[in-house]
Design an enzyme around this catalytic site. Structure first.
Site, PDB file in Angstrom:
ATOM      1  CE  LYS A 194      21.045 -15.660  11.371  1.00 32.95           C
ATOM      2  NZ  LYS A 194      21.597 -14.376  10.908  1.00 32.95           N
ATOM      3  NE  ARG A 204      27.707 -17.623   8.294  1.00 30.85           N
ATOM      4  CZ  ARG A 204      27.708 -18.507   9.290  1.00 30.85           C
ATOM      5  NH1 ARG A 204      28.675 -19.407   9.377  1.00 30.85           N
ATOM      6  NH2 ARG A 204      26.747 -18.485  10.199  1.00 30.85           N
ATOM      7  CE  LYS A 216      27.955 -15.430  12.125  1.00 26.72           C
ATOM      8  NZ  LYS A 216      27.184 -14.505  11.255  1.00 26.72           N
ATOM      9  CD  GLU A 232      15.444 -16.141  21.198  1.00 27.40           C
ATOM     10  OE1 GLU A 232      15.095 -14.952  21.131  1.00 27.40           O
ATOM     11  OE2 GLU A 232      16.584 -16.484  21.586  1.00 27.40           O
ATOM     12  CE  LYS A 247      19.202 -16.256   7.945  1.00 27.80           C
ATOM     13  NZ  LYS A 247      19.953 -15.048   8.097  1.00 27.80           N
ATOM     14  CE1 TYR A 312      19.654 -14.340  -1.183  1.00 25.72           C
ATOM     15  CE2 TYR A 312      19.111 -16.407  -0.069  1.00 25.72           C
ATOM     16  CZ  TYR A 312      19.680 -15.138  -0.046  1.00 25.72           C
ATOM     17  OH  TYR A 312      20.247 -14.672   1.112  1.00 25.72           O
TER      18      TYR A 312
HETATM   19  C1  PBG Z   1      23.960 -12.609   9.565  1.00 24.89           C
HETATM   20  C2  PBG Z   1      23.082 -13.131   8.468  1.00 24.89           C
HETATM   21  C3  PBG Z   1      23.207 -14.403   7.880  1.00 24.89           C
HETATM   22  C4  PBG Z   1      22.226 -14.492   6.908  1.00 24.89           C
HETATM   23  C5  PBG Z   1      21.522 -13.287   6.913  1.00 24.89           C
HETATM   24  N1  PBG Z   1      22.070 -12.465   7.897  1.00 24.89           N
HETATM   25  C6  PBG Z   1      24.173 -15.497   8.074  1.00 24.89           C
HETATM   26  C7  PBG Z   1      24.828 -15.707   9.352  1.00 24.89           C
HETATM   27  O1  PBG Z   1      24.184 -15.695  10.411  1.00 24.89           O
HETATM   28  O2  PBG Z   1      26.031 -15.900   9.315  1.00 24.89           O
HETATM   29  C8  PBG Z   1      22.021 -15.705   6.033  1.00 24.89           C
HETATM   30  C9  PBG Z   1      21.087 -15.601   4.886  1.00 24.89           C
HETATM   31  C10 PBG Z   1      21.236 -16.711   3.904  1.00 24.89           C
HETATM   32  O3  PBG Z   1      21.953 -17.715   4.120  1.00 24.89           O
HETATM   33  O4  PBG Z   1      20.604 -16.603   2.855  1.00 24.89           O
HETATM   34  N2  PBG Z   1      23.519 -11.504  10.238  1.00 24.89           N
END
Ligand code: PBG
Length: 323
Positions: A194, A204, A216, A232, A247, A312
């Protein structure tokens, strides 16, 4: 010329005969947002066509999707600011909106697969995925909180959890905690690679979960790194993950393909909110054909090696297929 590749492109039948990748609604996992209240849905401004639902309407939405052939879903909660705190305690209260919703969905639709989210950020007053002290995101102090969350979700009926936090060692910690609590049948779809990405912005917005300070980058991966994704994935595999996820998806197709070649576990890819928003925005301006762009992007994710696509677009895709 002995070879003329165009011969295999001459008409629709032959093009279909040599087609290497085909999308199906069964490839798709549809992320959903739940909010408190009754009989309401609100559209997320930066994600046209995607809504937060109150639980009653969410159940109807799932029913509609199931009729369209979608069998897998993910669920994320929008938590009111008043319920957030620095240790995300709301995340394991059995009467919380999220756990109630998991319980109702899994009771009402035992045949579907529901990926439930394990991370502190929706419940954290700091907007981070881990415990914050003196501006640092603490790793080992976060793990027991994630375990409480995972066990509470399993107790509510979850059969598949998705740690989306990127703390070190969390897959093994969650695996052992679930096993000890008697949930050895609950699977883990790990957010393995990720990346610290700009493409999470609309998500968000949906959860109002943006970090209150900083970014982050001390836990999510550097977009410049490819070999690190192998570290990972080796760790997650050794720690007991059942799926490895990459991701975002579109800017990371090479990473999907890398994990596909280096692991025998099923690979999932998260076609994230910003990737959805880009196509929707351009289509709304008439700058590209939204439907064709969607299909081409989803196809590229599968072609790269993803067996599961969190997107989505799932419902829109399913509706196309039936028409
Ligand atoms: C955080 C989380 C995020 C998404 C899913 N879980 C965003 C982040 O790390 O701030 C993003 C999913 C998306 O953008 O569709 N645990």
């Amino acid at each position: 010329m002995l070879q003329r590749p165009r011969r295999n492109r001459a008409n629709a039948v032959i093009r279909s005969m040599v087609e290497e990748t085909r999308l199906s609604v069964q490839d798709m996992l549809f992320p959903l947002f739940v909010m408190k209240g009754k009989q309401q849905k609100t559209e997320i401004k930066s994600m046209p066509g995607i809504y937060r639902y109150t639980n009653d309407l969410l159940l109807k939405e799932i029913e509609e999707c199931v009729q369209l052939g979608i069998k897998s879903f993910a669920l994320f909660p929008q938590v009111p600011e008043s319920k957030k705190d620095s240790l995300a305690t709301e995340s394991y209260q059995s009467e919380s909106l999220y756990l109630q919703s998991i319980h109702e969905i899994s009771t009402r639709f035992p045949e579907i697969s529901l990926l439930t989210d394990v991370a502190m950020d929706p419940y954290s007053s700091d907007g981070h995925d881990g415990v914050v002290r003196d501006g640092q995101i603490l790793n080992d102090e976060t793990l027991p909180i994630l375990a409480k969350m995972a066990i509470a979700q399993a107790q509510a009926g979850s059969r598949l959890i998705g740690p989306s936090d990127m703390m070190d060692g969390r897959v093994g910690y969650l695996r052992e905690s679930l096993d000890e609590a008697g949930f050895s049948n609950v699977g883990i779809m790990s957010y393995t690679a990720k990346y610290a990405s700009a493409f999470y912005g609309p998500f968000r917005d949906a959860l109002e979960s943006a970090p209150k300070f900083g970014d982050k980058k001390t836990y999510q991966m550097n977009p410049a790194n490819r070999r690190e994704a192998l570290i990972e994935s080796e760790l997650d595999e050794a720690e007991g993950a059942d799926f490895l996820m990459v991701k975002p998806a579109l800017a990371y197709l090479d990473i999907i393909s890398l994990l596909r070649e280096n692991s025998h576990l099923p690979i999932a890819a998260y076609n994230v909110s910003g990737e959805y928003a880009m196509i929707k925005a351009a289509a709304q301006h008439g700058w590209l054909d939204g439907e064709k762009a969607m299909l081409e992007c989803l196809l590229s994710i599968k072609r790269a090696g993803a067996q599961v696509i969190l997107t989505y677009f799932a419902k829109e895709f399913a509706q196309l297929k039936l028409s």
